[in-house]
Design an enzyme around this catalytic site. Structure first.
Site, PDB file in Angstrom:
ATOM      1  N   ASN A 141       0.874  -1.172   0.000  1.00 53.36           N
ATOM      2  CA  ASN A 141       0.000   0.000   0.000  1.00 53.36           C
ATOM      3  C   ASN A 141       0.916   1.228   0.000  1.00 53.36           C
ATOM      4  O   ASN A 141       1.542   1.526   1.009  1.00 53.36           O
ATOM      5  CB  ASN A 141      -0.882  -0.039   1.260  1.00 53.36           C
ATOM      6  CG  ASN A 141      -1.682   1.233   1.437  1.00 53.36           C
ATOM      7  OD1 ASN A 141      -1.788   2.053   0.515  1.00 53.36           O
ATOM      8  ND2 ASN A 141      -2.256   1.406   2.624  1.00 53.36           N
ATOM      9  N   TRP A 142       0.968   1.900  -1.139  1.00 52.84           N
ATOM     10  CA  TRP A 142       1.910   3.025  -1.258  1.00 52.84           C
ATOM     11  C   TRP A 142       1.386   4.312  -0.642  1.00 52.84           C
ATOM     12  O   TRP A 142       2.107   5.309  -0.601  1.00 52.84           O
ATOM     13  CB  TRP A 142       2.275   3.247  -2.744  1.00 52.84           C
ATOM     14  CG  TRP A 142       3.234   2.231  -3.263  1.00 52.84           C
ATOM     15  CD1 TRP A 142       3.935   1.319  -2.533  1.00 52.84           C
ATOM     16  CD2 TRP A 142       3.629   2.025  -4.632  1.00 52.84           C
ATOM     17  NE1 TRP A 142       4.734   0.552  -3.352  1.00 52.84           N
ATOM     18  CE2 TRP A 142       4.561   0.969  -4.646  1.00 52.84           C
ATOM     19  CE3 TRP A 142       3.275   2.618  -5.843  1.00 52.84           C
ATOM     20  CZ2 TRP A 142       5.153   0.503  -5.823  1.00 52.84           C
ATOM     21  CZ3 TRP A 142       3.856   2.157  -7.012  1.00 52.84           C
ATOM     22  CH2 TRP A 142       4.793   1.114  -6.993  1.00 52.84           C
ATOM     23  N   LYS A 143       0.133   4.303  -0.238  1.00 47.65           N
ATOM     24  CA  LYS A 143      -0.464   5.511   0.371  1.00 47.65           C
ATOM     25  C   LYS A 143      -0.194   6.731  -0.510  1.00 47.65           C
ATOM     26  O   LYS A 143      -0.195   6.605  -1.731  1.00 47.65           O
ATOM     27  CB  LYS A 143       0.062   5.682   1.803  1.00 47.65           C
ATOM     28  CG  LYS A 143      -0.081   4.402   2.625  1.00 47.65           C
ATOM     29  CD  LYS A 143       0.163   4.569   4.096  1.00 47.65           C
ATOM     30  CE  LYS A 143      -0.013   3.232   4.795  1.00 47.65           C
ATOM     31  NZ  LYS A 143       0.150   3.310   6.246  1.00 47.65           N
ATOM     32  N   HIS A 203      -9.294   1.065   5.201  1.00 44.66           N
ATOM     33  CA  HIS A 203      -8.000   1.246   5.866  1.00 44.66           C
ATOM     34  C   HIS A 203      -8.200   2.155   7.082  1.00 44.66           C
ATOM     35  O   HIS A 203      -8.989   3.094   7.034  1.00 44.66           O
ATOM     36  CB  HIS A 203      -6.976   1.850   4.895  1.00 44.66           C
ATOM     37  CG  HIS A 203      -5.594   1.821   5.463  1.00 44.66           C
ATOM     38  ND1 HIS A 203      -5.156   2.736   6.389  1.00 44.66           N
ATOM     39  CD2 HIS A 203      -4.555   0.966   5.260  1.00 44.66           C
ATOM     40  CE1 HIS A 203      -3.909   2.444   6.729  1.00 44.66           C
ATOM     41  NE2 HIS A 203      -3.518   1.370   6.065  1.00 44.66           N
ATOM     42  N   GLU A 240      -6.605   4.500   8.220  1.00 45.50           N
ATOM     43  CA  GLU A 240      -6.406   5.937   7.964  1.00 45.50           C
ATOM     44  C   GLU A 240      -7.672   6.540   7.359  1.00 45.50           C
ATOM     45  O   GLU A 240      -8.013   7.684   7.640  1.00 45.50           O
ATOM     46  CB  GLU A 240      -5.184   6.136   7.044  1.00 45.50           C
ATOM     47  CG  GLU A 240      -3.888   5.901   7.812  1.00 45.50           C
ATOM     48  CD  GLU A 240      -2.722   5.408   6.969  1.00 45.50           C
ATOM     49  OE1 GLU A 240      -2.776   5.497   5.730  1.00 45.50           O
ATOM     50  OE2 GLU A 240      -1.748   4.909   7.577  1.00 45.50           O
ATOM     51  N   GLU A 251      -5.210  -5.216  10.642  1.00 46.66           N
ATOM     52  CA  GLU A 251      -4.183  -4.208  10.881  1.00 46.66           C
ATOM     53  C   GLU A 251      -4.446  -3.520  12.213  1.00 46.66           C
ATOM     54  O   GLU A 251      -5.270  -2.587  12.286  1.00 46.66           O
ATOM     55  CB  GLU A 251      -4.186  -3.162   9.761  1.00 46.66           C
ATOM     56  CG  GLU A 251      -3.890  -3.734   8.395  1.00 46.66           C
ATOM     57  CD  GLU A 251      -3.311  -2.659   7.478  1.00 46.66           C
ATOM     58  OE1 GLU A 251      -2.212  -2.870   6.959  1.00 46.66           O
ATOM     59  OE2 GLU A 251      -3.948  -1.610   7.310  1.00 46.66           O
ATOM     60  N   GLY A 310       2.743   1.951  10.902  1.00 52.41           N
ATOM     61  CA  GLY A 310       3.696   3.049  10.772  1.00 52.41           C
ATOM     62  C   GLY A 310       4.426   3.380  12.063  1.00 52.41           C
ATOM     63  O   GLY A 310       5.100   4.395  12.161  1.00 52.41           O
ATOM     64  N   SER A 357       3.640  -2.457  10.256  1.00 50.45           N
ATOM     65  CA  SER A 357       5.094  -2.523  10.425  1.00 50.45           C
ATOM     66  C   SER A 357       5.707  -3.861   9.978  1.00 50.45           C
ATOM     67  O   SER A 357       6.667  -4.349  10.592  1.00 50.45           O
ATOM     68  CB  SER A 357       5.493  -2.199  11.869  1.00 50.45           C
ATOM     69  OG  SER A 357       5.085  -0.889  12.210  1.00 50.45           O
ATOM     70  N   GLY A 380       3.031  -1.304   4.319  1.00 47.77           N
ATOM     71  CA  GLY A 380       3.070   0.135   4.057  1.00 47.77           C
ATOM     72  C   GLY A 380       4.498   0.580   3.780  1.00 47.77           C
ATOM     73  O   GLY A 380       5.015   0.416   2.675  1.00 47.77           O
ATOM     74  N   GLY A 381       5.141   1.096   4.799  1.00 49.60           N
ATOM     75  CA  GLY A 381       6.482   1.681   4.659  1.00 49.60           C
ATOM     76  C   GLY A 381       7.471   0.794   3.909  1.00 49.60           C
ATOM     77  O   GLY A 381       8.146   1.252   2.976  1.00 49.60           O
TER      78      GLY A 381
HETATM   79  P1  PGA Z   1       3.092   0.065   7.731  1.00 43.32           P
HETATM   80  O1  PGA Z   1       1.622   0.333   7.132  1.00 43.32           O
HETATM   81  O2  PGA Z   1       3.601  -1.192   7.119  1.00 43.32           O
HETATM   82  O3  PGA Z   1       3.877   1.287   7.331  1.00 43.32           O
HETATM   83  O4  PGA Z   1       2.919  -0.043   9.211  1.00 43.32           O
HETATM   84  C1  PGA Z   1       0.729  -0.723   6.926  1.00 43.32           C
HETATM   85  C2  PGA Z   1      -0.566  -0.216   6.367  1.00 43.32           C
HETATM   86  O5  PGA Z   1      -0.984   0.901   6.714  1.00 43.32           O
HETATM   87  O6  PGA Z   1      -1.224  -0.904   5.570  1.00 43.32           O
END
Ligand code: PGA
Length: 252
Positions: free
Chosen positions: A9-11, A95, A97, A167, A173, A213, A234-235
């Site tokens: 997920n590149w956000k 998600h 967020e 998640e 993050g 993470s 994510g990251g």
């Molecule tokens: P992260 O994000 O790997 O940076 O913790 C995961 C996500 O939000 O899907």
């Protein structure tokens, strides 16, 4: 045996040239269908270009969000049909967020799920508790509610198209991963909820991936758990070597 799904997920990251360069490397490295389904979720602006790069490769494309209406006066929104048009096979829905920063409720997510499935998109449906909820002992209740409300009136046939992503919000993050056992406990509960509350006969085949993470160091121990079928990254999914490492480790 469930085929694992590893999704990046590149956000709100990567320009079109950056997304294209990453996709080209990925296509080169994973040119044949392997033991893992690879998915990348670029920002909307890069979807079409990434699709053109990945044409003919086994790598799947996901959007990060969508609106539930088919079309109309919804400034700034994108419909499921537009995502299909741009080459998406998957869409991330719910998600944390989106839930926390953009006020998306279980009811709104339910409408998105119906619209996505109707258009033939496969939802990656995200659920997870906050730190406060975990500490107050309501994790299972929250997860159960998110599943029941988010999947209200979804048919068994449609459930087969959904990948669930657990998640824990406190692990996204933050560098804090749930321990493999903490994650496994919730994944098992999710599978039971799909079987019991949604009365889905094939819950043992449902893909349930973990996010929060995830990196090449912790992937192996997470993937060793019986109910963890992949990762939403994510990251670490922004960096080619890290993402490729996570895929390699998930191949059995
Ligand atoms: P992260 O994000 O790997 O940076 O913790 C995961 C996500 O939000 O899907």
């Amino acid at each position: 045996m469930i085929k694992p799904v590893i999704a990046a997920n590149w956000k709100m990251h990567k320009t079109i040239p950056e997304a294209v360069a990453f996709a080209k490397r990925l296509k080169e490295k994973f040119s044949e269908p392997g033991d893992v389904d690879i998915v990348i979720a670029p920002p909307f602006t890069a979807l079409r270009s990434v699709m053109e790069v990945l044409k003919g490769s086994p790598i799947h494309i996901s959007a990060q969000n969508m609106h539930w209406e088919g079309k109309g006066a919804y400034t700034g929104e994108i419909s499921a049909a537009m995502l299909v048009d741009a080459g998406c096979e998957f869409v991330i829905i719910g998600h944390s967020e989106r839930r926390a920063l953009f006020g998306e409720t279980d009811g709104m997510l339910n409408k998105k799920m119906h619209a996505a499935l109707k258009s033939g998109l496969k939802p990656i449906f995200c659920i997870g508790e906050t730190l406060e909820e975990r500490e107050s002992g309501t994790t299972f209740e929250i997860i159960q509610e998110q599943i029941k409300e988010g999947l209200n009136n979804i048919t068994p046939n449609d459930i087969s198209q959904i990948a669930f992503a657990y998640e824990p919000v406190w692990a996204i993050g933050t560098g804090k991963t749930a321990t493999p056992l903490q994650a496994q406990e919730v994944h098992r509960f999710i599978r039971e909820t799909i079987a019991d509350d949604l009365e889905y006969a094939h819950a043992s085949e449902t893909v349930i991936i973990y996010g929060g993470s995830v990196n090449p160091e912790n992937t192996g121990s997470l993937m060793d758990q019986p109910d963890i079928n992949g990762a939403l990254v994510g990251g670490a999914g922004l960096d080619f070597e890290s993402f490729a490492g996570i895929i390699r480790i998930s191949e059995r």
